[in-house]
Write a protein that holds these residues in place. Structure first.
Motif, short mmCIF file in Angstrom:
data_model
loop_
_atom_site.label_atom_id
_atom_site.label_comp_id
_atom_site.label_asym_id
_atom_site.label_seq_id
_atom_site.Cartn_x
_atom_site.Cartn_y
_atom_site.Cartn_z
N MET A 128 -57.61 -20.07 -26.38
CA MET A 128 -56.12 -19.32 -26.71
C MET A 128 -56.77 -18.17 -27.60
N LEU A 129 -57.00 -16.73 -26.60
CA LEU A 129 -57.10 -15.05 -27.38
C LEU A 129 -55.48 -14.34 -27.21
N ARG A 130 -55.69 -13.69 -28.19
CA ARG A 130 -54.13 -12.60 -28.45
C ARG A 130 -55.31 -11.30 -28.00
N SER A 131 -54.23 -10.82 -27.57
CA SER A 131 -54.44 -9.68 -27.55
C SER A 131 -53.43 -8.37 -27.02
N ALA A 132 -53.64 -7.38 -26.56
CA ALA A 132 -52.32 -6.60 -26.72
C ALA A 132 -52.54 -5.78 -25.77
N HIS A 133 -50.58 -4.78 -25.30
CA HIS A 133 -49.94 -4.52 -24.20
C HIS A 133 -49.48 -3.53 -24.81
N GLY A 134 -50.06 -2.39 -23.23
CA GLY A 134 -48.85 -1.03 -23.70
C GLY A 134 -49.36 -0.30 -24.68
N ALA A 135 -48.17 0.23 -25.48
CA ALA A 135 -48.68 0.96 -26.46
C ALA A 135 -49.68 0.32 -27.63
N ARG A 136 -48.95 -1.16 -27.48
CA ARG A 136 -49.46 -2.12 -28.72
C ARG A 136 -50.88 -1.86 -28.67
N ALA A 137 -51.65 -1.21 -27.66
CA ALA A 137 -52.90 -1.88 -27.74
C ALA A 137 -53.64 -0.62 -28.20
N TYR A 157 -49.25 -13.43 -21.62
CA TYR A 157 -48.04 -13.80 -22.17
C TYR A 157 -47.46 -12.04 -22.68
N HIS A 158 -46.84 -11.08 -22.56
CA HIS A 158 -46.69 -9.78 -23.10
C HIS A 158 -45.18 -10.61 -24.35
N PRO A 159 -45.04 -10.51 -25.38
CA PRO A 159 -43.67 -10.44 -26.04
C PRO A 159 -43.58 -8.81 -26.02
N THR A 160 -42.38 -9.10 -25.78
CA THR A 160 -41.39 -6.97 -25.99
C THR A 160 -40.82 -7.21 -27.17
N ASP A 161 -40.37 -8.04 -27.92
CA ASP A 161 -39.71 -7.77 -29.47
C ASP A 161 -41.21 -7.59 -31.08
N SER A 211 -50.14 -9.90 -27.75
CA SER A 211 -49.85 -11.01 -26.35
C SER A 211 -51.04 -11.91 -26.39
N VAL A 212 -50.33 -13.33 -25.93
CA VAL A 212 -51.39 -14.45 -25.65
C VAL A 212 -51.58 -15.10 -24.70
#
Length: 317
Positions: A227-236, A256-260, A265-266
């Motif tokens: 299980m890793l954590r990442s980031a998506h969009g500007a959250r990067a 999975y990219h949460p949007t709240d 990301s997971v």
């Protein structure tokens, strides 16, 4: 090429200039205000692809991630010390300002894990647990109540603070261990774990993170879950990004990219069997699992918004 003409990038760069001039990143009114503004700027869903940023902004992003990691570590140390002064620290975890986010993130990760694995893990390794190991604590108390957790952190002072949080709890003090060792020095012991969590801030640049992932691919047991954590969009701008192609030696199950307000990301992946021809992680990530498309789908948290990247194989099944 996306550069400072993008209003979000422009705002991030302005905040970076202010943050980089701070004398200290210890919790304070100015530090809290600037990082809160940075998070609020990066949080809204944004189609920006940070890999396409110009070189100057790439350098700013790389340094900003390191500043965020340092500030996050100092914030966790600050609150771990406060919590450690209580008779029962676990009863007061909600004093940490982002505790609710950890509740949501841990539930998300638990639901993703149970969706992809058939049995409750007997033993979990959390790599990069830090002085305030909230993910391990929330999972152990709310979701995985019989699982043993080995928390790895290279910083012995962080582990000392973390261990004080569970010392007064008769259950967690037996189920949680805090190990002061570089995960790169842990080899065959990794085969003991059904699940390995890799914290977002382990490997602050791409090369370092891939080095850790390759090490895990070499020594984790075939079929074990990463299980890793990442980031998506500007959250990067806040956390490093992990892509499917970075996970050689693993079968990527879903991203999975949460949007709240949950920032990370997971990514969940399964360790593939070692292949003698390429020593286990040269080119055996399943092609069908690398071709991902973004769709609005599985919602493991009630009322939680997210984007799920599914493999083409899963979409067509």
């Amino acid at each position: 090429m996306v550069c400072q003409s993008n209003p979000v990038v422009e705002q991030v760069c302005e905040l970076y200039e202010k943050i980089s001039k701070l004398e200290s990143l210890n919790p304070s009114k100015d530090v809290n205000m600037l990082f809160t503004e940075l998070v609020n700027t990066c949080m809204p869903p944004n189609p920006i692809d940070v890999s396409k940023l110009c070189q100057k902004i790439q350098e700013i992003r790389s340094h900003l991630i390191k500043l965020c990691g340092e500030a996050e570590g100092l914030l966790e140390s600050h609150y771990s010390k406060i919590l450690g002064s209580y008779k029962n620290p676990l009863h007061h975890l909600n004093i940490f300002p982002y505790f609710d986010n950890y509740i949501k993130l841990s539930l998300l990760e638990f639901n993703i894990l149970t969706k992809q694995t058939a049995i409750t893990p007997a033993r979990i390794a959390f790599v990069g647990s830090g002085p305030l190991p909230l993910t391990s604590l929330v999972l152990a108390t709310k979701h995985l109540k019989s699982t043993y957790f080995d928390n790895y952190d290279i910083d012995s002072a962080a582990n000392s603070m973390a261990s004080r949080l569970v010392a007064s709890d008769p259950d967690l003090s037996q189920r949680m261990a805090f190990l002061s060792i570089d995960i790169m020095d842990v080899t065959y012991a990794l085969k003991e774990y059904n699940v390995v969590f890799l914290a977002a801030l382990v490997g602050m640049d791409k090369e370092e993170k891939i080095k850790v992932i390759n090490h895990l691919a070499k020594y984790m047991a075939p079929g074990a879950t990463l299980m890793l954590r990442s980031a998506h969009g500007a959250r990067a701008f806040l956390y490093p990004v992990v892509n499917s192609r970075d996970l050689k030696g693993f079968e990527v199950l879903s991203i999975y990219h949460p949007t709240d307000e949950v920032i990370n990301s997971v990514v969940i992946a399964r360790k593939l069997p070692l292949q003698p021809l390429d020593q286990g992680f040269g080119s055996i990530v399943l092609p069908s699992k690398c071709a991902c498309a973004e769709i609005h789908s599985f919602n493991p948290i009630n009322k939680m918004n997210m984007i799920e990247e599914l493999s083409l194989e899963e979409q067509l099944s």
